[in-house]
Enzyme design. Sequence first.
Site, PDB file in Angstrom:
ATOM      1  N   HIS A 138      38.460  40.598  29.371  1.00  0.00           N
ATOM      2  CA  HIS A 138      37.625  41.793  29.422  1.00  0.00           C
ATOM      3  C   HIS A 138      36.587  41.859  28.308  1.00  0.00           C
ATOM      4  CE1 HIS A 138      36.201  45.240  31.432  1.00  0.00           C
ATOM      5  NE2 HIS A 138      36.067  45.817  30.262  1.00  0.00           N
TER       6      HIS A 138
ATOM      7  N   TYR B 256      32.046  42.050  27.723  1.00  0.00           N
ATOM      8  CA  TYR B 256      31.225  42.758  26.730  1.00  0.00           C
ATOM      9  C   TYR B 256      30.445  41.787  25.856  1.00  0.00           C
ATOM     10  CZ  TYR B 256      32.809  47.164  28.328  1.00  0.00           C
ATOM     11  OH  TYR B 256      33.016  48.257  29.121  1.00  0.00           O
TER      12      TYR B 256
ATOM     13  N   HIS C 118      30.806  43.766  42.501  1.00  0.00           N
ATOM     14  CA  HIS C 118      30.786  44.439  41.191  1.00  0.00           C
ATOM     15  C   HIS C 118      30.233  43.516  40.109  1.00  0.00           C
ATOM     16  CE1 HIS C 118      31.950  46.746  37.700  1.00  0.00           C
ATOM     17  NE2 HIS C 118      32.679  45.732  37.270  1.00  0.00           N
ATOM     18  N   PHE C 119      30.738  42.289  40.019  1.00  0.00           N
ATOM     19  CA  PHE C 119      30.219  41.503  38.889  1.00  0.00           C
ATOM     20  C   PHE C 119      28.839  40.927  39.153  1.00  0.00           C
ATOM     21  CE2 PHE C 119      33.748  38.603  40.389  1.00  0.00           C
ATOM     22  CZ  PHE C 119      32.952  37.630  40.959  1.00  0.00           C
ATOM     23  N   HIS C 120      28.406  40.941  40.419  1.00  0.00           N
ATOM     24  CA  HIS C 120      27.018  40.552  40.634  1.00  0.00           C
ATOM     25  C   HIS C 120      26.044  41.677  40.255  1.00  0.00           C
ATOM     26  CE1 HIS C 120      28.622  37.039  42.845  1.00  0.00           C
ATOM     27  NE2 HIS C 120      27.514  36.485  42.409  1.00  0.00           N
TER      28      HIS C 120
ATOM     29  N   ARG D   3      38.283  38.377  48.403  1.00  0.00           N
ATOM     30  CA  ARG D   3      37.337  37.556  47.667  1.00  0.00           C
ATOM     31  C   ARG D   3      37.870  36.125  47.593  1.00  0.00           C
ATOM     32  NH1 ARG D   3      38.460  38.730  41.210  1.00  0.00           N
ATOM     33  NH2 ARG D   3      36.862  37.155  40.896  1.00  0.00           N
ATOM     34  N   ARG D   4      37.067  35.235  47.031  1.00  0.00           N
ATOM     35  CA  ARG D   4      37.485  33.871  46.721  1.00  0.00           C
ATOM     36  C   ARG D   4      38.051  33.139  47.920  1.00  0.00           C
ATOM     37  NH1 ARG D   4      40.496  34.398  40.805  1.00  0.00           N
ATOM     38  NH2 ARG D   4      38.627  34.053  39.617  1.00  0.00           N
TER      39      ARG D   4
END
Lengths: 550, 155, 40
Positions: free
Chosen positions: A217, A221, A368-370, A433-434
């Site tokens: 996590h 950041y 989300h992470f894109h 996903r994946r």
Amino acid sequence: MIALQDRKLALWYIGVAYIAFLIGTLMGLLQVFIRNDKLQLPAWLDYYQILTAHGVLLALIYTTFFIFAFFVTGMSKSLGTFGPKVRLVSWIGFWVTLIGTVLATAMIVAGEASVLYTFYAPLKASGWYYVGLALFVVGTWISSFALIGHYRVWRKNNKGELSPLFAFMTITTIVLWLIACLGVVATVLFQYIPWAFGWTDTINVELSRSLFWYFGHPLVYFWLLPAYIAWYVIVPKILGVKVFSDSLARLAFVLFILFSIPVGFHHQLTEPGISNFWKFLQVVLTFMVIIPSLMTAFTMFANFEISGRKKGATGLFGWFKKLPWKDVRFTSIFIAMAFFIPGGAGGIINASFQLNEVVHNTLWIVGHFHITVGTPVAMTFMGLTFWLIPYLTGRKFTKSMQILAFVQIITWSIGMLLMSTAQHILGLLGAPRRTAFSNYNNHPSALEWFDGILTSHVTMAVGGSILFLSAMILIYIVVMSMFLSPKALKVEDQVEFPMAESDKSHTPKWLENWWIWIGIAFALIIIAYAIPLSSMIMHAPPGSEGFKTW
Amino acid sequence: MHFHKFEKIWLVFGIISLIVFLSIVGVTAFSHDHHPAGGMDTIDPKKVDQTAPFDNPGVTQIDDDTYQVAIVASAFSYAPLELRVPAGKEILFKVTSKDVVHSFTIDDTKVNMMVVPGQITTRAYTFDKPGKYLILCNEYCGTGHHFMFTEIEVY
Amino acid sequence: MSKNNEHDGMDLRGTLASVMVVGVIIVVMWVVVYMMYMGR
């Protein structure tokens, strides 16, 4: 302009970053077409091998190398030219990081490490893959220590003074990174490497997962904070205003050191081995790390409004029209920020304890992470690339390049909007996903997922293709500004490093007392992790042997 | 350090929203049993086939209103192949893995469980509607990951 | 530290309105997924 030797170091970092970007985005293009069932890979290439390469090269290699290029340039500019020791250690760090990268990538290409970038045990890759990852981390540590050394020299020469905002934020990010990496180093060094080379027979799976997410996590950041540095320090300069509040900017960054680490369990909410109490405690801590981002949102809009009003804007939203839209350095980062609104909101949902069951490991997470690392972070880096490379090479950022840069960011935005919206909705419907192409034996629910206009495989493939086109335009811009654009011989052609003035006169000195923040950070880490991790070790089930299921 | 008046308003609004979110999920989780899948029981991953209840995986009725479903996940399938449970009764899923990490995810329900070797994941769920629900693995487990699925029939 | 500072007298109504829009987006998205969770 900063010293030639420092520029050379930064340019090598950028060079590696964009080689990784080129290969990584190509892997992304292949994926959307495989998922669409429009592409069959040759027998020697596997979907999950491509997926591993895509994740590692973009999320880990592109980001890290670009971040160090940005830091080296900014630290040289704000604190002065690197001394010989700092320069030597920086180069050692660069090469160790690069060797680690090449080793890990070679193992992925060889098909010995199709374990994705999370490399969850007991999937067992070649031991050399883990050695590559360890070298990568150690290399970044060496580079980090070089930058810290440079900062300490400055502090010694400027006793009692607060450091420039850019340097403060760089050191914050590096402190965060050093503490975060302890988890991944521990698991790779003491669990994965002995196990992968056969020195130990089994591995404690739950412990390895928890140590990974202790790192995983704050890793996000580590990507986000350099983008925030650009938002806090670079953007105001382009807008023609000062940093909104030096003290609040520093406070926000300090809060990230405190709260971005003891939160890894929110990636493990649906798994066994961690009691509900500890999961929920880390959910609460996760919510604390939202606060500095709320502060950042306010600061960004304040910058816009102050800048617009200075240019004569009136009314509630008149400033919006006065923003420098024709300046691609601004527009790129503005779009990046806009994407972070749904991105951040989605993150709050992911961390909301049982709500995680709706989205965990679905395509929502991919979406989300894109729209977090893939656009807010990546497009900020693009917006920096446009001027950073010409600044470092002393070349012009020509009119035609500026137009191309606009085409690039607009195509990236459209492609990402299509692809990530599709992924978010598909995830809410339940699509995992994946996964390579699968219709689950034509199960009606699985067919239903991909039935919509927005949620079809076609939308994702169109989005992915536009993104790839955009990536190739960016590569062209990078190559031009590195090697081919005309040299900026006249002063007015030279590209500047936009760094806004920051008024430190109201900033309390204790904000730069690192030992306070590192101390509190470790206290929080111990509170959040000591008991659950030790119970994982003491109540461990018999360990797992390795499996190569690919 | 000084906050603009509007920034104070914004932060108070933001922090109250966060507290409300946390309270809703926290209260429903701990007082209404709405917590996510989990469990602290462990198992020897090499002896799954010899350890109850996984030596005889499948549906067992515990009492009038509760059924237990034991599932063994392994690359790339679930045992047993056939699953039938009644609607309106509490179903207690217990899942473990014989090899790598998998998931046990039932479409259109709250059942989304990580399956970790050495651990037993549990989740209670009550189906409202009868029908055939898709079960799939959503954690990468190898070449055949996307072919790892089964079905549960709710009657 | 002096009490008067650079922010006094700045007109930031647009900023407040904008962040509130962000806040509403956050709340609406959260509530939508919460409703989905409860419906499952």
